[in-house]
Motif scaffolding. Sequence first.
Motif, PDB file in Angstrom:
ATOM      1  N   PRO A 121     -21.091 -17.950  -9.667  1.00  0.00           N
ATOM      2  CA  PRO A 121     -21.105 -16.779  -9.222  1.00  0.00           C
ATOM      3  C   PRO A 121     -20.287 -16.470  -7.918  1.00  0.00           C
ATOM      4  N   ALA A 122     -20.399 -17.468  -6.870  1.00  0.00           N
ATOM      5  CA  ALA A 122     -19.815 -17.421  -5.609  1.00  0.00           C
ATOM      6  C   ALA A 122     -18.373 -17.559  -5.749  1.00  0.00           C
ATOM      7  N   LEU A 123     -17.851 -17.951  -6.913  1.00  0.00           N
ATOM      8  CA  LEU A 123     -16.403 -18.570  -6.991  1.00  0.00           C
ATOM      9  C   LEU A 123     -15.630 -17.078  -6.847  1.00  0.00           C
ATOM     10  N   PHE A 124     -14.733 -17.122  -5.828  1.00  0.00           N
ATOM     11  CA  PHE A 124     -13.714 -15.915  -5.972  1.00  0.00           C
ATOM     12  C   PHE A 124     -12.874 -15.576  -7.406  1.00  0.00           C
ATOM     13  N   HIS A 125     -13.053 -14.604  -7.966  1.00  0.00           N
ATOM     14  CA  HIS A 125     -12.385 -14.311  -9.163  1.00  0.00           C
ATOM     15  C   HIS A 125     -12.034 -12.836  -9.293  1.00  0.00           C
ATOM     16  N   ALA A 126     -11.493 -12.576 -10.325  1.00  0.00           N
ATOM     17  CA  ALA A 126     -11.073 -11.220 -10.796  1.00  0.00           C
ATOM     18  C   ALA A 126     -10.501 -11.039 -12.288  1.00  0.00           C
ATOM     19  N   ALA A 127     -10.843 -10.227 -12.676  1.00  0.00           N
ATOM     20  CA  ALA A 127      -9.997  -9.853 -13.985  1.00  0.00           C
ATOM     21  C   ALA A 127      -8.527  -9.817 -13.880  1.00  0.00           C
ATOM     22  N   GLY A 128      -7.575 -10.246 -14.822  1.00  0.00           N
ATOM     23  CA  GLY A 128      -6.155  -9.939 -14.536  1.00  0.00           C
ATOM     24  C   GLY A 128      -5.756  -8.725 -15.436  1.00  0.00           C
ATOM     25  N   SER A 129      -4.665  -8.197 -14.859  1.00  0.00           N
ATOM     26  CA  SER A 129      -4.037  -7.161 -15.795  1.00  0.00           C
ATOM     27  C   SER A 129      -3.494  -7.599 -17.142  1.00  0.00           C
ATOM     28  N   ASN A 130      -3.650  -6.710 -18.205  1.00  0.00           N
ATOM     29  CA  ASN A 130      -3.096  -6.734 -19.372  1.00  0.00           C
ATOM     30  C   ASN A 130      -1.764  -6.347 -19.598  1.00  0.00           C
ATOM     31  N   HIS A 131      -0.727  -7.070 -19.633  1.00  0.00           N
ATOM     32  CA  HIS A 131       0.718  -6.411 -19.624  1.00  0.00           C
ATOM     33  C   HIS A 131       1.462  -6.653 -20.979  1.00  0.00           C
ATOM     34  N   THR A 132       0.183  -7.051 -21.977  1.00  0.00           N
ATOM     35  CA  THR A 132       0.803  -6.910 -23.275  1.00  0.00           C
ATOM     36  C   THR A 132       0.986  -5.366 -23.796  1.00  0.00           C
ATOM     37  N   SER A 133       1.592  -5.303 -24.877  1.00  0.00           N
ATOM     38  CA  SER A 133       1.548  -4.064 -25.487  1.00  0.00           C
ATOM     39  C   SER A 133       0.761  -4.152 -26.942  1.00  0.00           C
ATOM     40  N   ASP A 134      -0.044  -5.403 -27.344  1.00  0.00           N
ATOM     41  CA  ASP A 134      -0.673  -5.189 -28.599  1.00  0.00           C
ATOM     42  C   ASP A 134      -1.781  -6.340 -28.375  1.00  0.00           C
ATOM     43  N   VAL A 135      -2.238  -6.887 -27.132  1.00  0.00           N
ATOM     44  CA  VAL A 135      -3.419  -7.699 -27.245  1.00  0.00           C
ATOM     45  C   VAL A 135      -4.552  -6.879 -26.481  1.00  0.00           C
ATOM     46  N   MET A 167      -6.232 -15.404 -25.583  1.00  0.00           N
ATOM     47  CA  MET A 167      -5.846 -14.691 -24.383  1.00  0.00           C
ATOM     48  C   MET A 167      -4.507 -15.450 -23.730  1.00  0.00           C
ATOM     49  N   PRO A 168      -3.465 -15.042 -23.905  1.00  0.00           N
ATOM     50  CA  PRO A 168      -2.126 -15.749 -23.248  1.00  0.00           C
ATOM     51  C   PRO A 168      -2.361 -15.000 -21.935  1.00  0.00           C
ATOM     52  N   LEU A 169      -1.476 -15.635 -20.998  1.00  0.00           N
ATOM     53  CA  LEU A 169      -1.492 -15.269 -19.488  1.00  0.00           C
ATOM     54  C   LEU A 169      -1.218 -14.051 -19.370  1.00  0.00           C
ATOM     55  N   GLU A 170      -0.189 -13.570 -20.256  1.00  0.00           N
ATOM     56  CA  GLU A 170       0.251 -11.892 -20.115  1.00  0.00           C
ATOM     57  C   GLU A 170      -0.766 -11.001 -20.508  1.00  0.00           C
ATOM     58  N   SER A 171      -1.896 -11.559 -20.997  1.00  0.00           N
ATOM     59  CA  SER A 171      -3.087 -10.537 -21.455  1.00  0.00           C
ATOM     60  C   SER A 171      -4.121 -10.540 -20.432  1.00  0.00           C
ATOM     61  N   GLY A 172      -3.855 -11.421 -19.387  1.00  0.00           N
ATOM     62  CA  GLY A 172      -4.619 -10.963 -18.089  1.00  0.00           C
ATOM     63  C   GLY A 172      -6.099 -11.770 -18.157  1.00  0.00           C
ATOM     64  N   PRO A 173      -6.089 -13.103 -18.596  1.00  0.00           N
ATOM     65  CA  PRO A 173      -7.326 -13.953 -18.284  1.00  0.00           C
ATOM     66  C   PRO A 173      -7.699 -13.912 -16.905  1.00  0.00           C
ATOM     67  N   THR A 174      -9.090 -13.957 -16.662  1.00  0.00           N
ATOM     68  CA  THR A 174      -9.490 -14.098 -15.287  1.00  0.00           C
ATOM     69  C   THR A 174      -8.950 -14.950 -14.391  1.00  0.00           C
ATOM     70  N   LEU A 175      -8.487 -14.461 -13.122  1.00  0.00           N
ATOM     71  CA  LEU A 175      -8.036 -15.185 -12.044  1.00  0.00           C
ATOM     72  C   LEU A 175      -9.382 -15.690 -11.396  1.00  0.00           C
ATOM     73  N   TYR A 176      -8.961 -17.057 -11.085  1.00  0.00           N
ATOM     74  CA  TYR A 176      -9.881 -17.829  -9.946  1.00  0.00           C
ATOM     75  C   TYR A 176      -9.193 -18.412  -8.809  1.00  0.00           C
TER      76      TYR A 176
END
Length: 393
Positions: A271-285, A220-229
């Motif tokens: 579970p109380a950590l502020f987090h969110a799934a990131g957007s996937n900006h890739t074309s192939d991941v 999961m490279p950054l551009e694929s949108g791994p979770t934000l914390y």
Amino acid sequence: MTHTSISSSTDWIRPEDARLSDLLEVLTAETELDDFPHASRVEQQVLVYDWATLRPDAADPTSRRDVRAELARALSEGPGIVVLAGAFDAQPLDRATAALERMVVDQRSKGIAAGDHFAKPGANDRIWNALEKLAVADPAAFVGYYANDALALAAEAWLGPGYQVTSQLNVVNPGGAGQTVHRDYHLGFQSAEVCAAYPAHVHALSQALTLQGAVAHVDMPLESGPTLYLPHSQKYAHGYVAYQQPEFQSYFVEHHVQLPLAAGDAVFFNPALFHAAGSNHTSDVRRMANLLQISSAFGRAMETVDRARVVEAIYPALLAARAAGMPPRDVANVVAATAEGYAFPTNLDRDQPIDGMSPPTQADLVTDALAAGVSQVELHDRLERQQALRVSH
């Protein structure tokens, strides 16, 4: 450092009392590597443990106890998140990945667009109750996967023995949009208004009842949108009533951290950590993660009660009492003592959330039936239909 979530100075936590400045004060904490001697490094305030290095300590009963204590401290007083790098070996991971991929293909072939709490149905791919489905589809893959000791170590550290594992496969496809900031189950799945109805100590307790995890099944490279914390945000007492407010969401967008992951890495967080799934900006991941939600053994009643049976038994008497003038609060008290007032556990393939993140409860059903004055036969049919939605298969 004071654990803000536990030592709240108020009895009730209200949305109007949530102030961004208070969160910022909590976030002044720094993650110090010296405070966590088993960790390998700190990346963007997140503790990273190399599993190959940690595994020998986890295998020894004495040092395992120390490691568990350190992980628990990291999840509560520390950044609230740990990465166990290389937690899953390639062979069991690949076999489970193949089985899960087959489930996705099968689900698509049936025209099923499974939604989740935050993404629109069909936007990405989600397999609800992936734990049970994997066990049935490929028992050997299941055994190899859940024999993993890194997972067990993290679960024991936060919850102790007797925990229960559930999982949901989440695939964010190329171009897939991310999530808005949130906290997780239990209170994290409720509206701010519902959260405010629970006393302050329950806000602290909620985060101790579950452990969130995610196993990376692909790189999961950054551009694929791994979770934000937002590290350390679990210590903000008003977080459950605050995260939906615009200024908190804006702050998260500007100041979150994000770590790339390799296939086999596992992330565990409060579970109380502020987090969110990131957007996937890739074309192939196709970003594939097995989301683990591990629950405490203690989140259960002492006795087995057939609540549908109880509801049906008292329904005529309750209807009569209501018609005779029983005050609405007293009627609600009877429903609370009788019906299941919580939406979970359920089958989210069928029992979809409505107007929020939770499906209607049995108590909601009974309350609606009373308001409409439906017959006992109709109540029975409604209860049976609801129960059918909740069966796991």
